[in-house]
Design an enzyme around this catalytic site. Structure first.
Site, short mmCIF file in Angstrom:
data_model
loop_
_atom_site.label_atom_id
_atom_site.label_comp_id
_atom_site.label_asym_id
_atom_site.label_seq_id
_atom_site.Cartn_x
_atom_site.Cartn_y
_atom_site.Cartn_z
N HIS A 67 7.32 5.10 -4.55
CA HIS A 67 8.13 3.87 -4.58
C HIS A 67 9.07 3.84 -5.79
O HIS A 67 9.31 2.78 -6.38
CB HIS A 67 7.24 2.63 -4.58
CG HIS A 67 6.41 2.48 -3.34
ND1 HIS A 67 6.90 1.93 -2.18
CD2 HIS A 67 5.13 2.84 -3.07
CE1 HIS A 67 5.94 1.95 -1.25
NE2 HIS A 67 4.86 2.50 -1.78
N ASN A 95 3.99 -2.87 3.01
CA ASN A 95 5.08 -2.02 3.49
C ASN A 95 5.80 -2.71 4.64
O ASN A 95 5.43 -3.82 5.06
CB ASN A 95 4.53 -0.67 3.96
CG ASN A 95 4.15 0.25 2.82
OD1 ASN A 95 4.81 0.29 1.79
ND2 ASN A 95 3.08 1.00 3.00
#
Length: 485
Positions: free
Chosen positions: A54, A127
């Site tokens: 990320h 997510n």
């Protein structure tokens, strides 16, 4: 307007910011030029270690407003009454690539949300997909290594990606999501968000429920084809960042409606799927969506580094009425996320403005360490219990206890009646219209056909055949056609 005076870090005025001090005109630079040395030293230290996963992200502030009464399921104060608003900060991200990667790529998107509640910060780390590739955290480093740059070639390798998936049949469901039409969102505003994990809610009476979070975009879901994404990534690697920034600056504030699925805790053991398996969903026919509220983003950060790069989200930041479940991936992340922030930002990262609570008072015995800004008053003690009216425990658990039984050991996850690695992937494929199935097959074949080993290809094809016979046949034929070209 009065001209502001440029100063050094210590506050001294700077006489010349254009020329370094030298030994005579044209001579070598002097070591005594404190301003030059300070500028270069600071410049060398402007970057911190990027996130292992990320790394590439965008963020925004906003608020969450409760629209429906959920007090039957949780005693969380920020969800306690219709109309209540809580300030939030969100970070969107891609998963696999580095900080310099493009936004418009086929990759899951992080959807990490921080609620600045009156009872402390609550972090919901999810997510844009309701499932994930693996179900046990012990495989997470291996999975990420397979998806990121190869140590020798320095690039993402189809051999590594598909070899890992060949040995992880539980990934078939998420691979079907990733390679489908929603695999490349058109923007962060045009995708859904999910808590993905199973969490526990506890009401005022002590009753426990397991929940899954669903943030449905009010802008409508929009995605890019592989061809559109390649063109956009080449034209503007910052496409999603640009879109989010400009939309909020124009006053076009993106929003999402939060729904939850609620399962009474007593129903978990007998449910047909393991409700704590991150590779599975709960069908809505079993547990319908129940509306909770809406999330609105209305303010951009003033400084991306300070507020996006230094934003730290950890799923172990709970508030009263919300807690963990036996979800093994969640359990692993309870440690891993906080530990990553201590490494990247230091033990006092929670004192940074973007991470500090807004209204809740922090009062504990943590002292010292790098970048400490909260060390207590002269007579405050740094131990507990004490005789000096220091902060004390409440004896009120944040959430209900989880029942455990059996022997310690390295156990596989318990199997429920409908548990396998392929059924839900097949259900997802069969829900797709014919044109979407065609694009899914083409996307899978495009990557799998680049794999150099026949045995790895065959293992992956077996997974798609197990999910749905037609699915497997079409992928197999598409791969064969590409390899024969």
């Amino acid at each position: 307007m009065t001209q502001r005076v440029l100063t050094t870090e210590s506050g001294a005025p700077v006489a010349d910011n254009q020329n370094s001090a030298t030994a005579g005109v044209g001579g070598p630079i002097l070591l005594q030029d404190q301003h030059l040395l300070e500028k270069l030293a600071r410049f060398n230290r402007e970057r911190i270690p990027e996130r292992v996963v990320h790394a590439r992200g965008s963020g925004a502030y906003g608020y969450f407003e409760v629209t429906d009464d959920v007090t039957a399921f949780t005693r969380a104060d920020f969800l306690s009454e219709v109309g209540k608003r809580t300030e939030t900060f969100i970070r969107f991200s891609t998963v696999a690539d580095s900080l310099g990667g493009a936004d418009a790529v086929r990759d899951p998107r992080g959807f990490a949300l921080k609620f600045y509640t009156d009872e402390g910060n609550y972090d919901l780390v999810g997510n844009n997909t309701p499932v994930f590739f693996i179900k046990d955290p012990i495989k997470f480093p291996d999975f990420i290594h397979s998806q990121k740059r190869d140590p020798f070639t320095g690039r993402q390798e189809p051999d590594n990606v598909w070899d890992f998936w060949a040995h992880a049949p539980e990934a078939t469901h998420q691979v079907t999501w990733l390679m489908g039409d929603r695999g490349i969102p058109a923007s962060y505003r045009h995708m859904n968000g999910y808590g993905s994990h199973t969490y526990q809610w506890t009401n005022a009476g002590g009753e426990a429920f397991f929940v899954k979070y669903h943030f449905k975009t009010n802008q409508g879901v929009r995605s890019l084809s592989s061809e559109q994404a390649a063109e956009l990534a080449g034209r503007d690697g910052n496409s999603h960042q640009t879109d989010l920034l400009q939309a909020i600056e124009r006053g076009v504030n993106p929003s999402w409606t939060l729904h939850v699925q609620v399962m009474p805790a007593a129903e978990a053991a007998a449910y047909r799927f393991n409700p704590f398996d991150l590779t599975k969903v709960w069908p809505h026919s079993d547990y319908p969506l129940q509306r909770v509220g809406r999330l609105v983003l209305d303010r951009n950060p003033d400084n991306v580094f300070a507020e996006v790069e230094q934003a730290a989200f950890s799923p172990n930041n709970f508030v009263p009425g919300i807690g963990p479940s036996p979800d093994k991936m969640l359990q692993g992340r309870l440690f891993a996320y906080a530990d990553a922030h201590r490494y990247r930002l230091g033990v006092n990262h929670t004192q940074l403005p973007v991470n500090a609570p807004r209204t809740a008072v922090v009062d504990n015995y943590g002292r010292d360490g790098l970048h400490a800004t909260r060390n207590g008053a002269r007579h405050d003690k740094n131990y507990e219990p004490n005789s000096y009216a220091g902060p004390a425990q409440t004896d009120a658990a944040l959430s209900a206890p989880l029942a455990i039984h059996g022997w310690t050991g390295t156990h596989a996850a318990p199997a429920h009646t409908k548990d396998d690695d392929f059924f839900q992937a097949g259900e997802l494929y069969r829900l797709m219209p014919e044109d979407e199935k065609g694009r899914l097959v083409a996307n899978i074949a495009g990557g799998l056909s680049q794999v150099s080993r026949d045995d790895v290809i065959e293992k992956n094809l077996a997974h798609f055949h197990a999910a749905d016979a037609g699915y497997g046949k079409r992928v197999e034929e598409a791969v064969r056609a590409l390899r024969e070209d």
